[in-house]
Design a protein around this motif. Structure first.
Motif, PDB file in Angstrom:
ATOM      1  N   UNK A  44     -62.585  32.238  -8.962  1.00 39.62           N
ATOM      2  CA  UNK A  44     -61.263  31.731  -9.321  1.00 39.62           C
ATOM      3  C   UNK A  44     -60.181  32.754  -8.998  1.00 39.62           C
ATOM      4  N   UNK A  45     -58.920  32.315  -8.887  1.00 38.95           N
ATOM      5  CA  UNK A  45     -57.827  33.261  -8.601  1.00 38.95           C
ATOM      6  C   UNK A  45     -57.642  34.285  -9.722  1.00 38.95           C
ATOM      7  N   UNK A  94     -43.146  34.398   8.629  1.00 40.20           N
ATOM      8  CA  UNK A  94     -42.972  33.073   8.033  1.00 40.20           C
ATOM      9  C   UNK A  94     -41.493  32.699   7.951  1.00 40.20           C
ATOM     10  N   UNK A 102     -50.137  33.503  10.776  1.00 43.24           N
ATOM     11  CA  UNK A 102     -50.696  33.403   9.424  1.00 43.24           C
ATOM     12  C   UNK A 102     -51.992  34.204   9.360  1.00 43.24           C
ATOM     13  N   UNK A 107     -50.106  35.568   4.820  1.00 48.12           N
ATOM     14  CA  UNK A 107     -50.066  34.196   4.315  1.00 48.12           C
ATOM     15  C   UNK A 107     -50.877  33.955   3.051  1.00 48.12           C
ATOM     16  N   UNK A 108     -52.032  34.611   2.908  1.00 47.52           N
ATOM     17  CA  UNK A 108     -52.932  34.268   1.790  1.00 47.52           C
ATOM     18  C   UNK A 108     -52.303  34.640   0.449  1.00 47.52           C
ATOM     19  N   UNK A 109     -52.292  33.689  -0.501  1.00 48.21           N
ATOM     20  CA  UNK A 109     -51.655  33.988  -1.795  1.00 48.21           C
ATOM     21  C   UNK A 109     -52.518  34.803  -2.755  1.00 48.21           C
ATOM     22  N   UNK A 110     -53.848  34.751  -2.601  1.00 41.65           N
ATOM     23  CA  UNK A 110     -54.741  35.422  -3.567  1.00 41.65           C
ATOM     24  C   UNK A 110     -55.776  36.270  -2.836  1.00 41.65           C
ATOM     25  N   UNK A 113     -59.549  35.016  -2.862  1.00 42.57           N
ATOM     26  CA  UNK A 113     -60.011  34.086  -1.829  1.00 42.57           C
ATOM     27  C   UNK A 113     -60.791  34.829  -0.747  1.00 42.57           C
ATOM     28  N   UNK A 116     -64.292  35.430  -2.044  1.00 42.71           N
ATOM     29  CA  UNK A 116     -64.979  34.127  -2.089  1.00 42.71           C
ATOM     30  C   UNK A 116     -65.401  33.696  -0.689  1.00 42.71           C
ATOM     31  N   UNK A 117     -64.456  33.776   0.261  1.00 45.29           N
ATOM     32  CA  UNK A 117     -64.727  33.236   1.598  1.00 45.29           C
ATOM     33  C   UNK A 117     -65.685  34.113   2.395  1.00 45.29           C
ATOM     34  N   UNK A 169     -45.925  34.029  -3.779  1.00 47.19           N
ATOM     35  CA  UNK A 169     -45.034  32.965  -4.251  1.00 47.19           C
ATOM     36  C   UNK A 169     -44.635  32.001  -3.133  1.00 47.19           C
ATOM     37  N   UNK A 170     -45.418  31.996  -2.061  1.00 46.90           N
ATOM     38  CA  UNK A 170     -45.018  31.224  -0.888  1.00 46.90           C
ATOM     39  C   UNK A 170     -45.378  29.751  -0.923  1.00 46.90           C
ATOM     40  N   UNK A 171     -46.022  29.281  -1.998  1.00 49.39           N
ATOM     41  CA  UNK A 171     -46.537  27.908  -1.992  1.00 49.39           C
ATOM     42  C   UNK A 171     -45.864  27.045  -3.052  1.00 49.39           C
ATOM     43  N   UNK A 172     -45.567  25.824  -2.683  1.00 49.32           N
ATOM     44  CA  UNK A 172     -44.995  24.855  -3.625  1.00 49.32           C
ATOM     45  C   UNK A 172     -45.833  23.579  -3.558  1.00 49.32           C
TER      46      UNK A 172
END
Lengths: 179, 423
Positions: A44-45, A94, A102, A107-110, A113, A116-117, A169-172
């Motif tokens: 999880x984040x 961006x 990217x 680009x990646x917010x966390x 990830x 995990x990946x 904070x790049x995602x909405x």
């Protein structure tokens, strides 16, 4: 007589259909968390699921060179495999009207990830083969190449979720998802 | 030569030769509104062919297409990519109707197609549930099943149309990450109820048994609504390239979320923020922000015939045929234009019209031999209308990569050649 019997069964099934749906067969077998553990690889984040272990960028470099560089290129900047993608660089691209590059850094917010990946899907030909220490170390190396952490910063279950990614904070949310 | 029993059926309905859809609705084909039918010289005498005289081949365990159809295949880039990374595309221009033959259904995989022994396959449900459960395939096969016809479209379909210049590509290369099957399986809600959902659960993390362990976070509301664990595709077991022995179907949601080779479902309070819901499948807007968790495929359509590679041989009557679909509901209307969107006429919709399934549309067109630009524009039953390219760009620009659904254009030149253009 032979022909009548199946018809009777069919009628019984028709009238019972909604009830049968409501009490579906219970065919799942109970399983203990310890027996799920080999598959339970989601992180999880907030860091939930991160295993014990640790690594630094300095330690991660050798793993990267041996197991990742052939496809992702030296220092993660120029991939040699079409879909592999750059892992490093692009910070600032961006901005409006720029061509975005990217990467993990831009680009990646966390940072979680990345652990995990890499653990589930890399190295491409032999996934799930790295130890927890190796995944922490190679993740630290990629974060360090992006200028996000220092070369000796220890990355572990506690520090990885604390890493502040530049595009955090790049995602909405998409405004038109179904309710 | 030309019998015009219902002359009004050939009446123009929009500019540049679009005829009334009553041609289809009333089942009467009227050729040659301008009087120019197909060439009308006398035909050759009929030949008695060898196959009309001797017995054909025997039975086959699994039927194959005619050898004469060997060009109807999926398209994919040649190596040197690592095998199985990327996608193969459905040859939409060579197909008709709404169902995609299973062997031609597009595929997107992140680490090739695993060869899964169904007896060894397990599906585990755990996390925020009262009873973690594991299911064998044999157990799943004993639950009550449901069938539904639904499309799956990759979130990256049509991304070539984000390019500043229109590329010389055909409909498969641009729009071929779209397929539709009759899917049969067990409702996910049945199994989640059996496991017992804890009140804090809001998301389900789905994960594949492939080497990439492809994983996505799915809202629990969708899982409980119409999600299906599919064991069958078009009546037979799901094809390996489409997720054998069990795949998740989330009707109307972007393809990537319909996790193939499903091995694990973990209920959580929040999303996992996996690579394919952060790095990929997010839509970078004109400012620095990106939309995340873009679930539904919004209303869209594409003309599959005529299309690049399927040149028109001579002026005259042509059927314009294509597909329209919406992940938010059913298609209500498709309009067709032959003059680049200046005038439109409604196309005939081929039933059945089902929610979250493609609809075949047809329009009658009298090509007069001069240049034309063909377009289709779909409207769904939520009232959403497929945007023009300009409207699409005004909202989000062309940096988003995913979920491109603007009106597409085919240009026909004087020779009848068809090409991808922006209009």
């Amino acid at each position: 007589m032979f022909t009548l019997k199946p018809i009777a069964v069919c009628i019984a099934m028709l009238t019972l259909a909604p009830a049968a749906q409501a009490q579906a067969p219970q065919l799942g077998q109970p399983i203990a968390p310890a027996d799920i553990a080999p598959w339970d690889i989601s992180i999880g984040p907030d860091g939930a699921g991160l295993p014990p272990g640790r690594g630094t960028a300095i330690e991660g470099e050798a793993i990267y060179v041996a197991k990742c560089q052939a496809c992702h290129g030296e220092k993660g900047e120029r991939p040699n495999v079409a879909l592999a993608g750059a892992l490093v660089g692009g910070i600032g691209t961006l901005a409006p009207d720029k061509t975005p590059i990217k990467t993990v850094g831009s680009f990646w917010p966390y940072a979680t990830t990345l652990f995990d990946y890499v653990r589930r899907a890399m190295p491409f030909q032999d996934t799930k083969s790295l130890t927890a220490d190796e995944v922490y170390a190679v993740s630290a190396y990629i974060l360090n190449l992006n200028g996000i952490i220092g070369p000796n910063d220890v990355i572990d279950a506690h520090s990885l979720p604390e890493v502040r990614m530049p595009n955090r904070d790049g995602f909405i949310p998409f405004p038109r998802n179904p309710k | 030569m030309i019998r015009r029993t219902h002359p009004e059926l050939g009446d123009p309905a929009a500019g540049n030769g679009i005829l009334s859809r009553r041609v289809f609705l009333e089942g009467t084909l009227v050729i040659g509104a301008t009087g120019a039918g197909l060439s009308c010289g006398s035909a050759e005498p009929l030949a008695v062919q060898p196959w009309m005289k001797v017995p054909g081949t025997g039975f086959a365990g699994y039927g194959q297409p005619s050898p004469f159809e060997s060009k109807v295949v999926k398209v994919f880039p040649p190596p040197p990519n690592p095998p199985g990374v990327g996608s193969s595309r459905t040859p939409l221009h060579m197909l008709e109707g709404m169902i995609t033959p299973s062997g031609l259904h597009f595929e997107r995989s992140h680490s090739g197609v695993p060869e899964i022994d169904p007896d060894q396959h397990r599906l585990v449900i755990h996390g925020l549930v009262k009873r973690p459960l594991v299911f064998t395939l044999e157990a799943l096969s004993r639950y009550p099943m449901q069938s539904r016809i639904a499309f799956i479209e990759c979130g990256g379909n049509s991304l070539a149309l984000n390019a500043p210049q229109a590329q010389p590509l055909n409909v498969a290369a641009i729009h071929g990450l779209l397929g539709c099957s009759e899917w049969t399986g067990v409702r996910l809600s049945t199994l989640l109820d059996e496991a017992g959902i804890e009140p804090e659960a809001r998301w389900v993390i789905a994960e594949g048994a492939d080497a990439a362990a492809m994983s996505r976070s799915i809202p629990l509301t969708k899982a409980m609504d119409d999600a299906l664990l599919c064991l069958y595709q078009n009546g037979e077991r799901v094809r390996p390239s489409n997720g054998y022995p069990v795949r998740l179907l989330l009707p109307g949601f972007e393809g990537n979320m319909n996790v193939k080779w499903l091995r694990r479902l973990k209920l959580t309070a929040g999303p996992a923020m996996t690579k394919d819901e952060t790095s990929k499948y997010t839509i970078l807007l004109k400012d620095e922000k990106a939309w995340q968790f873009v679930f539904p495929i919004e209303v869209k359509s594409v003309i599959t015939r005529p299309s690049p590679g399927l040149a028109l041989r001579e002026p005259g009557f042509y059927e314009i045929s294509g597909l329209a679909w919406s992940g938010n509901g059913s298609i209500r209307q498709v309009d067709v234009s032959a003059d680049g969107g200046r005038s439109w006429a409604p196309a005939a919709l081929q039933g059945p019209i089902l929610p979250k399934a493609p609809v075949r549309f047809r329009a009658a067109w009298q090509w007069n031999g001069s240049p034309a630009v063909l377009q289709s524009r779909a409207t769904d039953d939520t009232g959403m209308v497929q945007p023009t390219r300009a409207q699409f760009a005004a909202e989000r620009g062309f940096r988003g990569v995913y979920h491109y659904n603007a009106i597409a254009s085919w240009r026909i030149d004087e020779m009848g050649e068809v090409s991808n253009v922006y209009a």
